[in-house]
Design a protein around this motif. Sequence first.
Motif, mmCIF file in Angstrom:
data_model
loop_
_atom_site.group_PDB
_atom_site.id
_atom_site.type_symbol
_atom_site.label_atom_id
_atom_site.label_comp_id
_atom_site.label_asym_id
_atom_site.label_seq_id
_atom_site.Cartn_x
_atom_site.Cartn_y
_atom_site.Cartn_z
ATOM 1 N N GLU A 60 0.832 -1.200 0.000
ATOM 2 C CA GLU A 60 0.000 0.000 0.000
ATOM 3 C C GLU A 60 0.870 1.255 0.000
ATOM 4 O OE1 GLU A 60 -3.463 2.096 2.763
ATOM 5 O OE2 GLU A 60 -3.146 -0.077 2.881
ATOM 6 N N HIS A 61 1.928 1.221 0.819
ATOM 7 C CA HIS A 61 2.874 2.343 0.871
ATOM 8 C C HIS A 61 3.594 2.498 -0.462
ATOM 9 C CE1 HIS A 61 7.007 3.907 1.941
ATOM 10 N NE2 HIS A 61 6.236 4.875 2.407
ATOM 11 N N ALA A 62 4.062 1.386 -1.038
ATOM 12 C CA ALA A 62 4.778 1.443 -2.310
ATOM 13 C C ALA A 62 3.889 1.988 -3.418
ATOM 14 C CB ALA A 62 5.292 0.047 -2.670
ATOM 15 N N ILE A 63 2.661 1.519 -3.488
ATOM 16 C CA ILE A 63 1.737 1.973 -4.524
ATOM 17 C C ILE A 63 1.458 3.467 -4.376
ATOM 18 C CG2 ILE A 63 -0.667 1.810 -5.299
ATOM 19 C CD1 ILE A 63 -0.462 -1.226 -4.674
ATOM 20 N N GLU A 64 1.273 3.917 -3.142
ATOM 21 C CA GLU A 64 1.013 5.343 -2.904
ATOM 22 C C GLU A 64 2.166 6.202 -3.406
ATOM 23 O OE1 GLU A 64 -0.529 8.073 0.809
ATOM 24 O OE2 GLU A 64 1.121 6.669 1.203
ATOM 25 N N LEU A 65 3.398 5.792 -3.090
ATOM 26 C CA LEU A 65 4.564 6.569 -3.503
ATOM 27 C C LEU A 65 4.747 6.554 -5.014
ATOM 28 C CD1 LEU A 65 7.324 5.640 -0.890
ATOM 29 C CD2 LEU A 65 6.256 7.869 -1.220
ATOM 30 N N LEU A 66 4.651 5.373 -5.605
ATOM 31 C CA LEU A 66 4.889 5.250 -7.036
ATOM 32 C C LEU A 66 3.800 5.947 -7.847
ATOM 33 C CD1 LEU A 66 6.142 1.570 -6.976
ATOM 34 C CD2 LEU A 66 7.519 3.576 -7.565
ATOM 35 N N ASP A 67 2.565 5.829 -7.413
ATOM 36 C CA ASP A 67 1.485 6.547 -8.094
ATOM 37 C C ASP A 67 1.682 8.049 -7.995
ATOM 38 O OD1 ASP A 67 0.208 4.233 -8.872
ATOM 39 O OD2 ASP A 67 -1.387 4.341 -7.365
ATOM 40 N N ALA A 68 2.078 8.518 -6.817
ATOM 41 C CA ALA A 68 2.295 9.962 -6.641
ATOM 42 C C ALA A 68 3.409 10.456 -7.548
ATOM 43 C CB ALA A 68 2.625 10.262 -5.176
ATOM 44 N N TYR A 69 4.462 9.653 -7.689
ATOM 45 C CA TYR A 69 5.580 10.029 -8.559
ATOM 46 C C TYR A 69 5.131 10.122 -10.011
ATOM 47 C CZ TYR A 69 10.114 9.624 -10.931
ATOM 48 O OH TYR A 69 11.208 9.828 -11.747
ATOM 49 N N MET A 70 4.351 9.155 -10.468
ATOM 50 C CA MET A 70 3.833 9.199 -11.836
ATOM 51 C C MET A 70 2.891 10.381 -12.036
ATOM 52 S SD MET A 70 5.059 6.689 -13.763
ATOM 53 C CE MET A 70 3.832 6.247 -14.996
ATOM 54 N N ASP A 71 2.098 10.687 -11.011
ATOM 55 C CA ASP A 71 1.122 11.769 -11.118
ATOM 56 C C ASP A 71 1.776 13.126 -11.331
ATOM 57 O OD1 ASP A 71 -0.991 10.018 -10.842
ATOM 58 O OD2 ASP A 71 -1.334 10.437 -8.713
ATOM 59 N N VAL A 72 3.009 13.301 -10.832
ATOM 60 C CA VAL A 72 3.694 14.589 -11.010
ATOM 61 C C VAL A 72 4.605 14.584 -12.237
ATOM 62 C CG1 VAL A 72 3.584 15.145 -8.557
ATOM 63 C CG2 VAL A 72 5.612 13.967 -9.450
ATOM 64 N N GLY A 73 4.503 13.541 -13.053
ATOM 65 C CA GLY A 73 5.244 13.513 -14.305
ATOM 66 C C GLY A 73 6.558 12.773 -14.267
ATOM 67 N N GLY A 74 6.850 12.065 -13.182
ATOM 68 C CA GLY A 74 8.090 11.290 -13.108
ATOM 69 C C GLY A 74 7.984 10.010 -13.916
ATOM 70 N N ASN A 75 9.127 9.546 -14.449
ATOM 71 C CA ASN A 75 9.081 8.323 -15.250
ATOM 72 C C ASN A 75 10.296 7.419 -15.076
ATOM 73 O OD1 ASN A 75 11.151 9.555 -16.672
ATOM 74 N ND2 ASN A 75 10.113 9.544 -18.651
ATOM 75 N N THR A 76 11.201 7.742 -14.149
ATOM 76 C CA THR A 76 12.450 6.993 -14.048
ATOM 77 C C THR A 76 12.666 6.513 -12.619
ATOM 78 O OG1 THR A 76 13.373 8.368 -15.815
ATOM 79 C CG2 THR A 76 14.936 7.078 -14.504
ATOM 80 N N ILE A 77 12.989 5.219 -12.477
ATOM 81 C CA ILE A 77 13.114 4.610 -11.158
ATOM 82 C C ILE A 77 14.453 3.891 -11.065
ATOM 83 C CG2 ILE A 77 12.080 3.015 -9.499
ATOM 84 C CD1 ILE A 77 9.390 3.514 -10.910
ATOM 85 N N ASP A 78 15.157 4.132 -9.984
ATOM 86 C CA ASP A 78 16.500 3.594 -9.759
ATOM 87 C C ASP A 78 16.434 2.344 -8.893
ATOM 88 O OD1 ASP A 78 19.540 3.901 -9.618
ATOM 89 O OD2 ASP A 78 19.007 3.962 -7.499
ATOM 90 N N THR A 79 17.053 1.255 -9.356
ATOM 91 C CA THR A 79 17.136 0.029 -8.575
ATOM 92 C C THR A 79 18.569 -0.479 -8.603
ATOM 93 O OG1 THR A 79 16.784 -1.643 -10.329
ATOM 94 C CG2 THR A 79 14.825 -0.540 -9.443
ATOM 95 N N ALA A 80 18.868 -1.422 -7.730
ATOM 96 C CA ALA A 80 20.191 -2.061 -7.715
ATOM 97 C C ALA A 80 20.059 -3.448 -7.115
ATOM 98 C CB ALA A 80 21.193 -1.240 -6.908
ATOM 99 N N HIS A 81 20.842 -4.375 -7.627
ATOM 100 C CA HIS A 81 20.789 -5.740 -7.119
ATOM 101 C C HIS A 81 21.135 -5.784 -5.643
ATOM 102 C CE1 HIS A 81 22.227 -9.895 -6.426
ATOM 103 N NE2 HIS A 81 21.249 -10.202 -7.265
ATOM 104 N N VAL A 82 22.104 -4.984 -5.223
ATOM 105 C CA VAL A 82 22.568 -5.032 -3.842
ATOM 106 C C VAL A 82 21.528 -4.499 -2.860
ATOM 107 C CG1 VAL A 82 23.684 -2.763 -3.727
ATOM 108 C CG2 VAL A 82 24.659 -4.686 -2.443
ATOM 109 N N TYR A 83 20.518 -3.779 -3.343
ATOM 110 C CA TYR A 83 19.477 -3.268 -2.460
ATOM 111 C C TYR A 83 18.545 -4.378 -1.963
ATOM 112 C CZ TYR A 83 20.723 1.345 -4.395
ATOM 113 O OH TYR A 83 21.381 2.479 -4.804
ATOM 114 N N GLY A 84 18.651 -5.559 -2.534
ATOM 115 C CA GLY A 84 17.824 -6.675 -2.095
ATOM 116 C C GLY A 84 16.602 -6.875 -2.972
ATOM 117 N N ALA A 85 15.856 -7.912 -2.664
ATOM 118 C CA ALA A 85 14.737 -8.326 -3.517
ATOM 119 C C ALA A 85 13.447 -7.571 -3.235
ATOM 120 C CB ALA A 85 14.500 -9.822 -3.352
ATOM 121 N N ALA A 86 13.206 -7.155 -1.997
ATOM 122 C CA ALA A 86 11.886 -6.675 -1.596
ATOM 123 C C ALA A 86 11.427 -5.445 -2.365
ATOM 124 C CB ALA A 86 11.878 -6.382 -0.094
ATOM 125 N N GLY A 87 12.330 -4.485 -2.566
ATOM 126 C CA GLY A 87 11.951 -3.268 -3.280
ATOM 127 C C GLY A 87 11.644 -3.538 -4.741
#
Length: 310
Positions: A29-56
């Motif tokens: 629920e928290h992840a969806i809220e953040l990601l939707d809010a980011y898209m709503d303001v025109g964002g389109n790029t998301i940073d990930t890394a293998h070392v950050y782990g699987a959950a994110g």
Amino acid sequence: MSSVRIAGIDRPVSRLIMGSMMLHEDRMEHAIELLDAYMDVGGNTIDTAHVYGAAGKKALGRWMQQRRNRSSLTLIGKGAHPDENGPRMTLQAMEQDLHESLERLQTDYVDIYMLHRDDLSVSVGYILESLERQIEAGRCRALGVSNWTTMRLEEANDYALSHGLTGFACNSPNLSLAKPNEPRWAGCVSADGDYVAWHERSQLPLLSWSSQAGGFFTGRYAPDRMDDQEAVRVYYSDANWERLRRARQLAESKGYDANSIALSYVLQQRFPTCAIIGPNSPAELHSSLRGLEVELTQKEADWLDLLVDG
């Protein structure tokens, strides 16, 4: 939201890049809220890394499946981070990290694949030829590096040009108004004056991590407040306290806060820049957006960075 162009990527990349370390599949629920809010303001790029782990990444993958929006996003994946046994700059590690990340993200490619650290004992030729295999397999569209020196980056791109290989289209060191006393994490690279000058000459896009210096400009810290030992170790210095004082002074005159001024400093360099941010709420996201509104003159930016008096 304003954007920059990165070679090899069809769509422009948002100036504010959403980090993923605060996402978790157990808090969808928290992840969806953040990601939707980011898209709503025109964002389109998301940073990930293998070392950050699987959950994110799993949270991000589930969200993309729900929203069916993978084709409208630019995903950054990072791999080949050292482990407890040392460097992992091998073809096997690059491919393993990328394969696992793609599986967790529920996609068959990332737009930009970055090497999370460097290993000076490995030739740039071997590194680029290994990465070319990922491009040819369709697992990524463009290449980048994080925490490399500009000398090594230039060597790699010269090699790519002379050998018909895909070079690095972007770079992700730390760049912030607060200058670290020492690396925040082992092997990290922060942009000093010479580093910035190289980017001004090359015009290679820079995607800054810790662009807001871990909240240094939010009022969270003070010279007599020593409870956060990492902040004390990395950012506590007379020069940074003066940068904070100047940011507050300029913020008051412009009607913003010091954190917005500090973010604007990163975004208004004389070369293409983006800032990776890690908001924990839509309110924090909207606070970061104010950094896009601030206009700084070069004289103001130099004054903030203590390069000029007055």
